[in-house]
Scaffold this motif. Structure first.
Motif, PDB file in Angstrom:
ATOM      1  N   ARG A   2       0.827  -1.215   0.000  1.00  0.00           N
ATOM      2  CA  ARG A   2       0.000   0.000   0.000  1.00  0.00           C
ATOM      3  C   ARG A   2       0.856   1.258   0.000  1.00  0.00           C
ATOM      4  O   ARG A   2       0.381   2.332  -0.309  1.00  0.00           O
ATOM      5  CB  ARG A   2      -0.974   0.010   1.175  1.00  0.00           C
TER       6      ARG A   2
ATOM      7  N   GLY B 126       2.959   2.624  -3.958  1.00  0.00           N
ATOM      8  CA  GLY B 126       2.364   3.240  -5.141  1.00  0.00           C
ATOM      9  C   GLY B 126       2.917   4.629  -5.397  1.00  0.00           C
ATOM     10  O   GLY B 126       3.422   5.283  -4.481  1.00  0.00           O
ATOM     11  N   PRO B 127       2.817   5.089  -6.647  1.00  0.00           N
ATOM     12  CA  PRO B 127       3.256   6.458  -6.943  1.00  0.00           C
ATOM     13  C   PRO B 127       2.501   7.473  -6.074  1.00  0.00           C
ATOM     14  O   PRO B 127       1.322   7.289  -5.779  1.00  0.00           O
ATOM     15  CB  PRO B 127       2.861   6.624  -8.422  1.00  0.00           C
TER      16      PRO B 127
ATOM     17  N   TYR C 150      -4.696   5.165  -1.003  1.00  0.00           N
ATOM     18  CA  TYR C 150      -4.305   3.769  -0.832  1.00  0.00           C
ATOM     19  C   TYR C 150      -4.934   3.264   0.450  1.00  0.00           C
ATOM     20  O   TYR C 150      -4.761   3.873   1.505  1.00  0.00           O
ATOM     21  CB  TYR C 150      -2.789   3.629  -0.745  1.00  0.00           C
TER      22      TYR C 150
ATOM     23  N   ILE D  25      -6.957   1.042  -4.461  1.00  0.00           N
ATOM     24  CA  ILE D  25      -6.403   2.341  -4.852  1.00  0.00           C
ATOM     25  C   ILE D  25      -7.497   3.133  -5.577  1.00  0.00           C
ATOM     26  O   ILE D  25      -8.155   2.600  -6.466  1.00  0.00           O
ATOM     27  CB  ILE D  25      -5.192   2.158  -5.793  1.00  0.00           C
TER      28      ILE D  25
ATOM     29  N   GLU E 259       3.914   1.723 -13.357  1.00  0.00           N
ATOM     30  CA  GLU E 259       4.839   2.280 -12.358  1.00  0.00           C
ATOM     31  C   GLU E 259       4.691   1.546 -11.027  1.00  0.00           C
ATOM     32  O   GLU E 259       5.679   1.206 -10.375  1.00  0.00           O
ATOM     33  CB  GLU E 259       4.532   3.772 -12.185  1.00  0.00           C
ATOM     34  N   LEU E 260       3.435   1.285 -10.660  1.00  0.00           N
ATOM     35  CA  LEU E 260       3.168   0.576  -9.406  1.00  0.00           C
ATOM     36  C   LEU E 260       3.774  -0.825  -9.446  1.00  0.00           C
ATOM     37  O   LEU E 260       4.442  -1.253  -8.488  1.00  0.00           O
ATOM     38  CB  LEU E 260       1.650   0.496  -9.187  1.00  0.00           C
TER      39      LEU E 260
ATOM     40  N   ASN F 284       7.468  -0.722  -9.015  1.00  0.00           N
ATOM     41  CA  ASN F 284       7.842  -0.491  -7.609  1.00  0.00           C
ATOM     42  C   ASN F 284       7.696  -1.766  -6.793  1.00  0.00           C
ATOM     43  O   ASN F 284       8.534  -2.074  -5.938  1.00  0.00           O
ATOM     44  CB  ASN F 284       6.967   0.597  -6.985  1.00  0.00           C
TER      45      ASN F 284
END
Lengths: 203, 417
Positions: free
Chosen positions: B213, B216-217, B227, B236, B258-259, B262
């Protein structure tokens, strides 16, 4: 608030098929004749050379992803913090979308009010520390009310589905079952007088 | 004797800096201030991150112009969960090379931790051997103040998360009495109220939920995404305000990529994402949330990939609510003969038709995927047509076969959670 999801634990090895749960629910909820929020059906399947028979008692499963909540055009359904799926009669227009959308066919349209009705896990009784009518009425404790997220402490061997239960459980029903133990089921005498009629009435 | 005096004096200086940092902390100064104090004192750029490597502060007293993203790319190999038990003697310092626009830069990374919990990292740009003994001592001492600051921040975050989780649950499960109260509470929690919204549900191993959680960006479409954790999933909520309908999908896609990157960088594996259709306002979120969960579950079951859009499920979303018996009969009616033939003759006709459909009916690609000659494949397809009494050029026949194959996939699905 701690994460909670109230639901049922059903033991198919104990259920006698007596339908005390069905009747207690109907009487407690003051339902009109012919409307039942719980159903008991006999399941039969072949396991190798053996034919397994057991009773399955089902009602609304207070799913984690309730389809009724997603589909209802009137937003009449909501899910409480303890996981109970509630139906708001004042918002319901009796369109029947929930009855068709539920994979377990739990909501029913009450012909006397023209609105949908479903099991609310007797939340008012639960809030007062009592058990739902169906659970309290079971003479053999085949039906228990549990918290699904904390189940492992009480029934570590509980399973998500039995024969006769939907295989694809996208809605994540809040019911767990104890495993079937061959030969342990206590069945009422098959073909007893009146069974056929009673079954037809209940369906 | 003189050397001993010098050491004593330097130690005193160290203690003064430590005291200053503690006083500043007590006066409410934040992590960027502490990072600046440390960087100025040792004369090297300093980056402070939390336990998931999110950059909390950077201070560059040398003006090197080094730029860091949202997360510092520390290599894997360290468990990032808040409650991860770390051995007391674990190496507190490690060196590495950081790839930047200016080239490769050496860094020394100091773990900010107590024996049973990791709070973050203090990263000093420069090789460890280049640091003087005094610098190392200052870094260790100021790491303690950073630890206190990070701990306070984390405690506040946990309280905020709890409030947010409870509120978001009510919004996503339609569990509120009045819209006015709902909007008022959302405003208090600094929720960006302007719709439309997209809801994403992330499925991840239960022990990595709290890490996931926070990975995330931090920004999407100029606002902070929400989140939250609900029923063992990370949920999200993205605001799509001011985006055109054509931009929705592309923006969500880049956010998800992107998530996922990560998560991958932090060893969070076996993740799946379900995305619901667009919710016009806060009060429509419950529908989008349920759609995202349906997309997630069906995507996992039918193996349609790690990311499933509800809008792209098509007719598949009707499968799960159809009566099981009817589905079984449908699958048997359309595939039963080749299943029986496979069992009897030990052939692979079922797999052949499945790959044929997955390869969009391209004979060459399908033959390659099955490692058979094209003529062998043609013979097999002919056999399938004969056995099932179908024509593989007819769209209605192909559609029935496709549906039956999806039903068979759900047959093998047996979740144990």
């Amino acid at each position: 608030m701690a994460p909670s999801q109230k639901g049922f634990l059903f033991d198919p090895n104990r259920c006698l098929g007596c339908r005390a749960c069905v009747m207690a629910c109907a009487a407690g909820k003051n339902l009109p004749p012919g409307i039942y929020l719980r159903h008991v059906e006999m399941q039969e399947f072949r396991q190798g050379p053996r034919i397994m028979k057991f009773f399955l008692s089902t009602s609304c499963n207070h799913c984690v992803n309730p389809e009724c909540l997603r589909l209802c055009p009137e937003r009449a359904f909501r899910k409480r913090q303890d996981g109970i799926v509630m139906h708001d009669l004042s918002k319901c227009n009796g369109c029947g979308t929930c009855t068709r959308g539920c994979p377990f066919e739990a909501p029913m349209v009450n012909p006397t009010t023209g609105k949908a009705v479903k099991c609310d896990l007797c939340y008012d009784r639960l809030d007062e520390g009592e058990m739902p009518f169906c659970v309290a009425a079971c003479p053999v404790q085949a039906l228990r009310q549990i918290d699904i997220w904390h189940l492992k402490a009480h029934a570590p061997d509980a399973v998500k589905r039995l024969h006769g239960v939907l295989k694809l459980q996208v809605t994540q029903p809040s019911i767990r079952y104890l495993s079937l133990k061959p030969g342990k089921q206590v069945l009422r005498h098959a073909g007893r007088k009146g069974d056929e009629d009673e079954n037809e009435d209940l369906q | 004797m003189q050397e001993g005096k010098g050491m004593k004096m330097k130690t005193k200086i160290c203690n003064e800096i430590f005291m200053e940092a503690i006083k500043d902390l007590a006066q409410g100064r934040d992590i960027p201030h502490l990072a600046a104090l440390l960087a100025e004192e040792i004369g090297k750029p300093v980056i402070v991150t939390d336990d998931v490597k999110r950059v909390m502060a950077i201070h560059d007293p040398l003006g090197t112009g080094v730029r860091v993203g949202e997360f510092f790319p520390l290599p894997r190999g360290r468990n990032n969960d808040r409650k991860s038990p770390l051995p007391e003697d674990e190496n507190l310092v490690r060196e590495g090379l950081w790839e930047t626009e200016q080239g490769l830069i050496n860094y020394s990374c100091f773990a900010i931790q107590v024996p049973d919990r990791l709070y973050g990292y203090c990263i000093v740009l420069g090789a460890y051997r280049e640091l003087e003994a005094r610098d190392k001592m200052i870094i260790r001492q100021l790491s303690l103040t950073l630890l206190l600051a990070l701990k306070e921040l984390l405690d506040q975050e946990i309280i905020r998360e709890r409030l947010l989780d409870e509120f978001t649950y009510d919004v996503l499960y339609n569990n509120y009495d009045s819209k006015v109260a709902l909007y008022e509470k959302a405003r208090r929690l600094q929720w960006h109220l302007e719709g439309p919204f997209a809801v994403l549900v992330l499925d991840t191993p239960a022990d990595r939920l709290n890490t996931a959680r926070r990975l995330g960006p931090g920004l999407f479409n100029s606002s902070a995404p929400i989140y939250t954790v609900i029923n063992e999933n990370v949920v999200i909520i993205l605001s799509l305000a001011n985006l055109s309908k054509e931009q929705y999908m592309g923006s969500c896609d880049s956010f998800v990529r992107e998530l996922m990157a990560n998560l991958e960088a932090n060893s969070v594996q076996n993740t799946h994402i379900g995305i619901g259709s667009v919710a016009a306002s806060l009060t429509d979120l419950h529908q989008s949330f349920q759609e995202a969960k349906v997309a997630l579950e069906l995507g996992k079951t039918l193996g349609t990939g790690d990311i499933s859009y509800f809008n792209e499920l098509g007719f598949l979303k009707f499968i799960f609510s159809a009566p099981a018996q009817e589905l079984q009969e449908f699958a048997q009616r359309h595939l039963g003969r080749i299943i029986a033939y496979d069992l009897e003759m030990e052939t692979d006709l079922l797999q052949t038709i499945e790959v044929y459909l997955n390869q969009q009916g391209q004979i060459t690609n399908c033959a390659k995927a099955l490692y058979v000659h094209e003529n062998t494949l043609r013979n097999r397809l002919k056999k399938i047509e004969q056995l099932l009494g179908i024509d593989l050029k007819r769209i209605d026949h192909l559609l029935n076969i496709y549906i039956a194959l999806q039903i068979l996939k759900t047959d093998h699905y047996d979740e144990v959670k």
